[in-house]
Design an enzyme around this catalytic site. Structure first.
Site, short mmCIF file in Angstrom:
data_model
loop_
_atom_site.label_atom_id
_atom_site.label_comp_id
_atom_site.label_asym_id
_atom_site.label_seq_id
_atom_site.Cartn_x
_atom_site.Cartn_y
_atom_site.Cartn_z
N THR A 1 12.98 -4.25 2.20
CA THR A 1 13.36 -2.93 2.72
C THR A 1 12.33 -1.91 2.22
O THR A 1 11.40 -2.27 1.49
CB THR A 1 14.73 -2.50 2.15
OG1 THR A 1 14.58 -2.18 0.77
CG2 THR A 1 15.77 -3.61 2.30
N LYS B 1 0.28 3.40 -3.54
CA LYS B 1 -0.51 2.19 -3.78
C LYS B 1 -1.51 2.38 -4.93
O LYS B 1 -1.65 1.51 -5.79
CB LYS B 1 -1.25 1.78 -2.50
CG LYS B 1 -0.29 1.27 -1.43
CD LYS B 1 -1.01 1.04 -0.12
CE LYS B 1 -0.08 0.46 0.92
NZ LYS B 1 -0.64 0.54 2.26
#
Ligand code: ADP
Ligand code: ASP
Ligand code: MG
Length: 808
Positions: free
Chosen positions: A549, A676
């Site tokens: 998810t 990231k």
């Protein structure tokens, strides 16, 4: 002569009795055949006696059920035979009714009358089988097994018993059928040898007549590495020594009743454990030969499901001689059977295990003995712990093999099973551990996996998210499952699956082909904490939670999941890019619990970026700089812009192709790339927070407010400006790249331009590139490049992480 014993499980139905008949008739010479009551009958007789003493009307119902069951055996097996047998059986039931009537009138069930009632089961079964086997002789065991008057658990008078057996049982050329379990005292009253005692009857006879072999015929392929009802992968052991078999049966392996082993051990008569339902299997030989052809230092694992631990503890014990003697004397007077003893080396306490049925009696006995120390001086106290089980691992070879305890405790620890107490027999033939009863099955299975080369290892998956990545992942698992089983001995079971709407968990496994349909039709309302609660309650070994998810609520459950000894594979970036503290807590919890927390796909999808980075750091390299194009979406957009494809259209196209987030502003604002580079910085050893990443936006703030339509309208205004810049760049032979940089611990995200000298210049489509400049890769950075987005490659990365979880 041979002695054969057929247990209740072998005579559970008329068809099964016919199977037994075939085995008996195939014997080349005459044998002594010992039979148990038909399956379940002893339990029902016990029940009927208890009901009668309580004057409970249910009693006649149970009694009639017993009569009806025997009628069924008679009708199927001896139809049309001599009237005599039917009459005999009627008389036995009349006797039983009379005894029960007496119990009813007296409202009391003595051990004496209980034995009288229980003996009926073996008397009936042996008579029926005697009539079924042509020319067989019948001898009632009560005429030759003589005991004291300890009803329910009588002690055999071996001298007398052996001499009677030697007089009465001899090879006359016919099979001799005898009832197991029952015996008689010096007054000729019926006694019994303890539950499961038919095995013992057979051993007593075998030893007395010097039988060639004692065969125990039951419902499994032999003495197995563990109880097959609890450990699916248990398999039959080729051979055991008497001592090993004694230890295993003492600690609960019901396949042989423990006292059975003693008489045959003394006479060195081998025991063969065989399967009535699979007469061709070679079974297990129990003898004095200690051979262990297998790789494992242990032979088997057994368990006692329910025990209580009693501890006598206090300063009153330190340095005081004779405390143990008084303690065990008190327990012996109460006839308490002690299953296991451990003593702390400080002498501050003694702990022992007893059956819960004996617990009260034991504490009363200790209290009587140590009344002074407990009540007056308060120097001692008694502690009781309940709902526990004992597991024992057994094997003669344990003596000479180091590291066995380590394997045992590692297997338990890794799976979150707490050891309450341990004991090691002084002969080093067994190590036993006490654990909570609720973890018994899991513990037996992990220990079995730890010590025996199983046919396969099982993984239990709980998957959250059935969007593009979740679906691809499950499809890949489905496609690979037979290869994983045949080539990696890995069996992957999907146990739970959930999305934001529905959830479904099935301990037996969910078919990978139609999990969608199952979720739709059988699923309950989706609720991530309910899902995780059910997952941890199942307490399955090798459980892995897969998060496909992008949900904050799911990410916030990670610490709880890891603390319950469940590994996590996350494609969801939220947890690793939230507060540094949370990220660090998750890593610590995973370490402490010995489980894995994997999140390779949170950066660069399936590319091996985090793994490489962590290998560099672990091997002592220092990360000086990271430069990376980490957004496949952004790279796609800036590669697409052309005279025919303005910025706004390129964004739309990225959305349509599924490269961007549903709201592409999450990509354009740099939010996704910030997450990231944050993860990479942390992996590189810099504990930075999201707010410390400097983001230079290339679109003004007004594009990022309002709804999505508003955004597409607003962004159009910048199409011309970007086309202008693009032309300029073409002239300079440069290209846009959306860069994330970590330099000296400082992270930033910005749109830059690069010339052909830069490795990212030729980065096509939605690819990613990552350059690591490190102490070792200083002149020429290490480069990783490839598809950095897309459901298929991300799912493959999740798959790869899962495979790494298996290799812990
Ligand atoms: P019988 O009626 O033949 O005496 P039991 O029920 O007393 O049979 O014993 C056989 C059962 O013992 C098996 O069905 C199995 O569930 C159980 N068992 C427990 N531990 C072991 C073990 N280590 N090996 C084989 N069987 C075991
Ligand atoms: N029928 C007895 C019992 O159930 C004895 C036996 O089966 O060995 O305990
Ligand atoms: Mg038995």
């Amino acid at each position: 002569m041979k002695v054969l014993k057929f247990g209740g499980t072998s005579v559970g139905s008329p068809e099964r009795v016919n199977g037994v008949k075939k085995i008996i008739e195939s014997q080349p010479s005459s044998c002594v055949i010992v039979v148990s009551a038909f399956q379940g009958i002893t339990d029902e007789l016990k029940q009927v006696a208890e009901l009668a003493s309580d004057r409970n009307d249910e009693y006649s119902v149970v009694l009639e059920r017993i009569v009806w069951k025997h009628d069924d055996f008679l009708n199927h097996l001896l139809k049309g035979r001599k009237q005599e047998i039917h009459e005999k059986i009627r008389n036995i039931f009349n006797d039983l009714r009379e005894t029960l009537n007496g119990i009813w009138l007296l409202r009391e069930l003595s051990k004496h009358s209980l034995d009288q009632v229980l003996s009926t089961g073996e008397i009936l079964s042996s008579l029926i089988i005697n009539n079924l086997i042509e020319n067989s002789l019948y001898i009632d065991s009560r005429t030759f097994i003589k005991t004291d008057s300890s009803f329910g658990f009588a002690n055999v008078d071996f001298a007398l018993t052996n001499s009677i057996i030697q007089r009465t049982i001899s090879d006359t050329g016919n099979h001799i059928i005898v009832p197991g379990f029952i015996s008689s005292n010096q007054h000729g009253e019926t006694t019994t040898l303890g539950r499961g005692g038919s095995d013992y009857t057979a051993a007593i006879i075998a030893a007395a007549i010097d039988a060639d072999v004692l065969e125990i015929w039951t419902d499994v392929d032999g003495f197995m590495t563990a109880d097959p009802k609890k450990v699916e992968k248990a398999y039959a052991i080729d051979n055991l020594t008497y001592s090993e078999a004694i230890e295993l049966s003492h600690f609960g392996a019901k396949v042989i009743y423990t006292p059975t082993l003693r008489p045959v051990y003394k006479k060195n008569i081998p025991i063969l454990v065989l399967n009535t339902f699979n007469p061709g299997s070679k079974g297990t030989v129990i003898s004095n030969k200690s051979t262990n052809g297998t790789h494992s230092p242990i032979k088997g694992i057994s368990s006692i499901d329910h025990i209580d631990l009693i501890t006598l503890q206090g300063t009153g014990m330190v340095g005081v001689t004779g405390t143990s003697m008084r303690l065990f004397g008190a327990l012996a007077r109460k006839e308490i059977n002690i299953v296991l003893i451990t003593q702390a080396s400080s002498e501050y306490s003694i702990t022992f295990a007893v059956s819960p049925a004996d617990s009260q009696n034991a504490t009363d006995g200790i209290h009587d003995e140590f009344r002074n120390e407990i009540d007056h001086n308060k120097e001692l106290k008694i502690l009781i712990e309940r709902n526990l089980s004992i597991i024992a691992i057994v094997g003669e070879r344990m003596k000479n093999t180091p590291g066995i305890s380590a394997t045992l405790f590692k297997a338990l620890g890794r799976n979150g099973i707490n050891v309450v107490a341990t004991a090691q027999g002084s002969s080093e033939l067994n190590i036993s551990v006490v654990i909570k009863n609720e973890s018994l099955k899991k513990a037996l299975n992990v220990i079995h996996d730890g010590f025996f080369l199983s046919r396969f290892k099982e993984l239990h998956l709980f998957v959250a998210g059935t969007g593009l990545v979740g679906t691809s992942f499950l499809k890949q698992i489905q496609k690979q499952s037979s290869t994983l089983l045949s080539e990696r001995n890995l069996k992957v079971n999907l146990i739970g699956v959930t999305n934001s709407r529905k959830m479904f968990i099935d301990r037996k496994g969910i078919s990978l082909e139609d999990y969608r349909e199952t979720l739709k039709t059988k699923g309950e309302k989706g609720d991530i904490s309910g899902f995780i609660h059910q997952m941890t309650r199942l307490n399955l070994r090798n459980s892995v939670f897969i998060d496909c998810t992008a949900d904050q609520n799911v990410a916030s459950m990670y610490n709880e999941i890891l603390s319950k000894y469940v590994s996590i594979v996350a494609a969801n970036k939220i947890a690793c890019s939230s507060d540094y503290n949370y990220y660090q807590t998750l890593k610590n919890t995973a370490n402490e619990r010995g489980v894995r927390f994997m999140y390779e796909t949170t950066v660069g999808a399936g590319l091996p970026i985090i793994k490489t980075l962590s290998d560099l750091v672990l091997s002592g390299d220092k990360i000086l700089k990271i430069e990376a194009v980490l957004s496949g979406t952004m790279n796609f957009i800036f590669n697409e812009i052309s005279p025919e494809m303005p910025l706004s259209e390129a964004i739309r196209k990225a959305r349509e192709k599924g490269y961007s987030e549903p709201d592409p502003r999450l990509d354009l604002s740099g939010t996704d790339v910030v997450r990231k580079i944050l993860i990479l910085a942390r992996e590189a050893g810099y504990p930075i927070e999201k707010e410390e990443v400097i983001v230079s936006k290339f679109l003004p703030d007004k594009c990022f407010t309002g709804d999505l339509n508003n955004f597409y309208r607003n962004v159009k205004e910048y199409d011309a400006e970007f086309e202008q810049k693009r032309k300029e760049l073409v002239r300079q032979n440069r290209k846009w790249r959306f860069f994330a940089t970590l330099d000296n611990g400082k992270a930033k995200v910005e749109l830059v331009t690069v010339g052909p000298e830069h490795p990212s210049f030729n980065l096509e489509g939605s690819n990613n590139i990552i350059l690591f400049t490190t102490s070792r890769y200083r002149e020429l950075p290490m480069v990783i490049k490839g598809y950095g987005a897309g459901a298929e490659v991300t799912a493959a990365g999740v798959f790869a992480d899962l495979m790494r979880v298996v290799n812990i």
